[in-house]
Design a protein around this motif. Sequence first.
Motif, PDB file in Angstrom:
ATOM      1  N   ILE A  71      45.697  38.835  28.968  1.00 33.36           N
ATOM      2  CA  ILE A  71      46.870  39.070  29.814  1.00 33.36           C
ATOM      3  C   ILE A  71      47.960  39.718  28.965  1.00 33.36           C
ATOM      4  O   ILE A  71      48.170  39.321  27.827  1.00 33.36           O
ATOM      5  N   TYR A  72      48.626  40.717  29.526  1.00 36.99           N
ATOM      6  CA  TYR A  72      49.819  41.217  28.847  1.00 36.99           C
ATOM      7  C   TYR A  72      50.970  41.319  29.849  1.00 36.99           C
ATOM      8  O   TYR A  72      50.754  41.404  31.069  1.00 36.99           O
ATOM      9  N   LYS A  73      52.166  41.315  29.334  1.00 36.23           N
ATOM     10  CA  LYS A  73      53.361  41.320  30.179  1.00 36.23           C
ATOM     11  C   LYS A  73      53.976  42.700  30.220  1.00 36.23           C
ATOM     12  O   LYS A  73      54.145  43.347  29.182  1.00 36.23           O
ATOM     13  N   PHE A 108      52.853  40.042  34.966  1.00 39.91           N
ATOM     14  CA  PHE A 108      51.761  39.945  34.008  1.00 39.91           C
ATOM     15  C   PHE A 108      50.551  40.709  34.536  1.00 39.91           C
ATOM     16  O   PHE A 108      50.259  40.665  35.742  1.00 39.91           O
ATOM     17  N   ILE A 109      49.865  41.388  33.635  1.00 39.00           N
ATOM     18  CA  ILE A 109      48.684  42.166  34.005  1.00 39.00           C
ATOM     19  C   ILE A 109      47.441  41.503  33.433  1.00 39.00           C
ATOM     20  O   ILE A 109      47.359  41.264  32.226  1.00 39.00           O
ATOM     21  N   LEU A 110      46.473  41.220  34.300  1.00 37.98           N
ATOM     22  CA  LEU A 110      45.219  40.591  33.885  1.00 37.98           C
ATOM     23  C   LEU A 110      44.187  41.693  33.651  1.00 37.98           C
ATOM     24  O   LEU A 110      43.969  42.548  34.534  1.00 37.98           O
ATOM     25  N   CYS A 111      43.555  41.662  32.473  1.00 37.29           N
ATOM     26  CA  CYS A 111      42.692  42.775  32.051  1.00 37.29           C
ATOM     27  C   CYS A 111      41.323  42.295  31.572  1.00 37.29           C
ATOM     28  O   CYS A 111      41.174  41.175  31.072  1.00 37.29           O
ATOM     29  N   CYS A 112      40.352  43.182  31.703  1.00 41.38           N
ATOM     30  CA  CYS A 112      39.041  43.022  31.072  1.00 41.38           C
ATOM     31  C   CYS A 112      38.816  44.248  30.205  1.00 41.38           C
ATOM     32  O   CYS A 112      38.789  45.373  30.718  1.00 41.38           O
ATOM     33  N   LYS A 113      38.684  44.025  28.876  1.00 44.37           N
ATOM     34  CA  LYS A 113      38.615  45.151  27.929  1.00 44.37           C
ATOM     35  C   LYS A 113      39.851  46.024  28.153  1.00 44.37           C
ATOM     36  O   LYS A 113      40.965  45.553  28.076  1.00 44.37           O
ATOM     37  N   ASN A 114      39.658  47.294  28.500  1.00 40.10           N
ATOM     38  CA  ASN A 114      40.807  48.182  28.743  1.00 40.10           C
ATOM     39  C   ASN A 114      41.073  48.383  30.230  1.00 40.10           C
ATOM     40  O   ASN A 114      41.867  49.247  30.615  1.00 40.10           O
ATOM     41  N   GLU A 115      40.424  47.609  31.052  1.00 40.70           N
ATOM     42  CA  GLU A 115      40.552  47.771  32.499  1.00 40.70           C
ATOM     43  C   GLU A 115      41.586  46.796  33.065  1.00 40.70           C
ATOM     44  O   GLU A 115      41.507  45.589  32.837  1.00 40.70           O
ATOM     45  N   LYS A 116      42.545  47.309  33.809  1.00 36.23           N
ATOM     46  CA  LYS A 116      43.505  46.468  34.509  1.00 36.23           C
ATOM     47  C   LYS A 116      42.862  45.964  35.803  1.00 36.23           C
ATOM     48  O   LYS A 116      42.405  46.752  36.623  1.00 36.23           O
ATOM     49  N   SER A 139      51.912  30.822  40.823  1.00 34.73           N
ATOM     50  CA  SER A 139      52.920  31.225  39.847  1.00 34.73           C
ATOM     51  C   SER A 139      52.709  30.434  38.565  1.00 34.73           C
ATOM     52  O   SER A 139      52.049  29.399  38.556  1.00 34.73           O
ATOM     53  N   GLY A 140      53.291  30.909  37.482  1.00 28.40           N
ATOM     54  CA  GLY A 140      53.181  30.220  36.194  1.00 28.40           C
ATOM     55  C   GLY A 140      52.077  30.815  35.338  1.00 28.40           C
ATOM     56  O   GLY A 140      50.987  31.106  35.824  1.00 28.40           O
ATOM     57  N   TYR A 141      52.384  30.987  34.039  1.00 31.66           N
ATOM     58  CA  TYR A 141      51.427  31.618  33.131  1.00 31.66           C
ATOM     59  C   TYR A 141      50.113  30.834  33.066  1.00 31.66           C
ATOM     60  O   TYR A 141      49.035  31.422  32.965  1.00 31.66           O
ATOM     61  N   HIS A 142      50.185  29.499  33.126  1.00 30.92           N
ATOM     62  CA  HIS A 142      48.952  28.698  33.089  1.00 30.92           C
ATOM     63  C   HIS A 142      48.042  29.040  34.257  1.00 30.92           C
ATOM     64  O   HIS A 142      46.813  29.072  34.115  1.00 30.92           O
ATOM     65  N   ASN A 143      48.639  29.314  35.424  1.00 35.86           N
ATOM     66  CA  ASN A 143      47.831  29.693  36.578  1.00 35.86           C
ATOM     67  C   ASN A 143      47.253  31.097  36.433  1.00 35.86           C
ATOM     68  O   ASN A 143      46.127  31.356  36.875  1.00 35.86           O
ATOM     69  N   TYR A 144      48.005  32.006  35.813  1.00 36.63           N
ATOM     70  CA  TYR A 144      47.460  33.341  35.579  1.00 36.63           C
ATOM     71  C   TYR A 144      46.261  33.253  34.638  1.00 36.63           C
ATOM     72  O   TYR A 144      45.273  33.987  34.773  1.00 36.63           O
ATOM     73  N   ASN A 145      46.349  32.327  33.689  1.00 32.33           N
ATOM     74  CA  ASN A 145      45.224  32.109  32.774  1.00 32.33           C
ATOM     75  C   ASN A 145      44.019  31.537  33.521  1.00 32.33           C
ATOM     76  O   ASN A 145      42.869  31.900  33.251  1.00 32.33           O
ATOM     77  N   ASN A 146      44.280  30.640  34.482  1.00 29.65           N
ATOM     78  CA  ASN A 146      43.199  30.106  35.305  1.00 29.65           C
ATOM     79  C   ASN A 146      42.525  31.210  36.118  1.00 29.65           C
ATOM     80  O   ASN A 146      41.295  31.226  36.268  1.00 29.65           O
ATOM     81  N   VAL A 147      43.327  32.109  36.643  1.00 28.62           N
ATOM     82  CA  VAL A 147      42.783  33.249  37.387  1.00 28.62           C
ATOM     83  C   VAL A 147      41.957  34.140  36.459  1.00 28.62           C
ATOM     84  O   VAL A 147      40.867  34.592  36.814  1.00 28.62           O
ATOM     85  N   LEU A 148      42.468  34.377  35.257  1.00 28.31           N
ATOM     86  CA  LEU A 148      41.776  35.232  34.292  1.00 28.31           C
ATOM     87  C   LEU A 148      40.380  34.689  33.971  1.00 28.31           C
ATOM     88  O   LEU A 148      39.387  35.440  34.012  1.00 28.31           O
ATOM     89  N   SER A 183      49.973  39.902  38.420  1.00 26.39           N
ATOM     90  CA  SER A 183      50.376  38.554  38.819  1.00 26.39           C
ATOM     91  C   SER A 183      51.237  38.549  40.084  1.00 26.39           C
ATOM     92  O   SER A 183      51.261  37.562  40.819  1.00 26.39           O
ATOM     93  N   SER A 184      51.929  39.655  40.350  1.00 23.21           N
ATOM     94  CA  SER A 184      52.780  39.735  41.542  1.00 23.21           C
ATOM     95  C   SER A 184      51.961  39.717  42.832  1.00 23.21           C
ATOM     96  O   SER A 184      52.497  39.479  43.916  1.00 23.21           O
ATOM     97  N   GLU A 185      50.643  39.951  42.721  1.00 22.60           N
ATOM     98  CA  GLU A 185      49.757  39.959  43.895  1.00 22.60           C
ATOM     99  C   GLU A 185      49.222  38.562  44.209  1.00 22.60           C
ATOM    100  O   GLU A 185      48.514  38.378  45.207  1.00 22.60           O
TER     101      GLU A 185
END
Length: 439
Positions: A241-243, A248-256, A266-275, A260-262
């Motif tokens: 993830i980068y900000k 925050f943008i969730l990525c795989c390798k170089n692919e976006k 909310s919350g970085y921990h949840n973005y990590n769960n999504v990742l 997070s706005s979609e």
Amino acid sequence: MAYNYFGKKILILGIGLTGISCINFFLKQGITPKIIDESKNPLFVTKIPKNIECSFGSLEHKWILESDIIIISPGISSFRPILIKARLLGIEIISDIELFVREISTPIIAITGTNGKSTVATMITKIAQNSGYNALLGGNIGCPVLNLLHQKRDLYIIELSSFQLENTFNLKSKISVILNIHEDHINRYPQGFEQYKKTKLSIYHGAEICIMNSHDQLNDIFDDKNKHYISFGKKNSDYYIYKNDTSFILCCKNEKILNSSELLLSGYHNYNNVLVSIAIADAMKFSRQYTIYTLKNFSSLPHRFQTIQNKNNIDWINDSKSTNVNSTQVALNSLTKKGTIHLLLGGDSKSGNFNILKKYFNKKNIKIYCFGKDGVKIFKICKKKSIYVENLKQAMLLISKTVKSGDTVLLSPGCSSLDQFSNFEERGNLFIKLTKEMT
């Protein structure tokens, strides 16, 4: 039947939901086990058939040492002296998870971690179901795995605690995942955190694909060339993830992959769960279309940083599932309002180190209400900003008199609830009830 238990002396230790599922498992095979529970009046005693021998109130040593196989409840420590003695005598001690995996050939996605297990396990189950799989969810999340046997399925998603992993030896999962490893249940493990960590790592034994958090520095497990390893977390991981300026943008390798706005979460921990859910779904070769659709429409599970109410510009947040210090740390990091934080902290700390929260207490405009078994202990750590009360209700009454517009009331106890409640759900439900009465 995949494994023959006939002629064996079977003992079940602990009569919760797991214990009842074990009784039913053996009865269906024509085997009558014996039962021990340390409670004098177990909650599910009425569900035990009359013909089964039971011993309530203490561990019955004679029965333990006469057994061939003991199925142990996650709530009973594997390190009890009588159980150590039983192992030395060659008595087999296993979990219900071990019973389960001996019976099946269906692929398993096994998920553990100090925090986030239920959220990720539920996300993956929904993604799998939306992708056309007949996927069943069980384990530590509340449904005993043995209750899933004999149901139509083509994939199991199993949430596992360290307690369940202690006595599980043949998991052989399709995918095993450790979301994170932080200090928790230190009072359970005689050798402390390293023993807890080693227990968590056992989820990778026999796994085809191992998914790990690069922040946990688990490089020592890269020892099997036949396994496929996938990492998430740091920038050089497979998934990260980068900000940017606004999200925050969730990525795989170089692919976006996702912004997070979609998300509804909310919350970085949840973005990590999504990742990590994306990483699991990709490893299973689920359609990205169904994965992204599911994650965009996924809302928080109850009692996990759940906004109960926003009235008069006051946020009331139920994070009762916070049962360790790190989860409280995560919750505090997720708050964005500038008003006073009224933090409800306390219960059974399980020997957790609350000193790590001091830096948050020093930086933030915060009032701490300490309650429960270890409330005094926590109060002593953060005296200047804290108040000690006996229970959650007393704390909420005090908060109701001082809370004002712009403030946040956060139940994120950082402790087990079992000193004053049946479970974290009961604790969270009381918070919800009191919130609605006060607003």
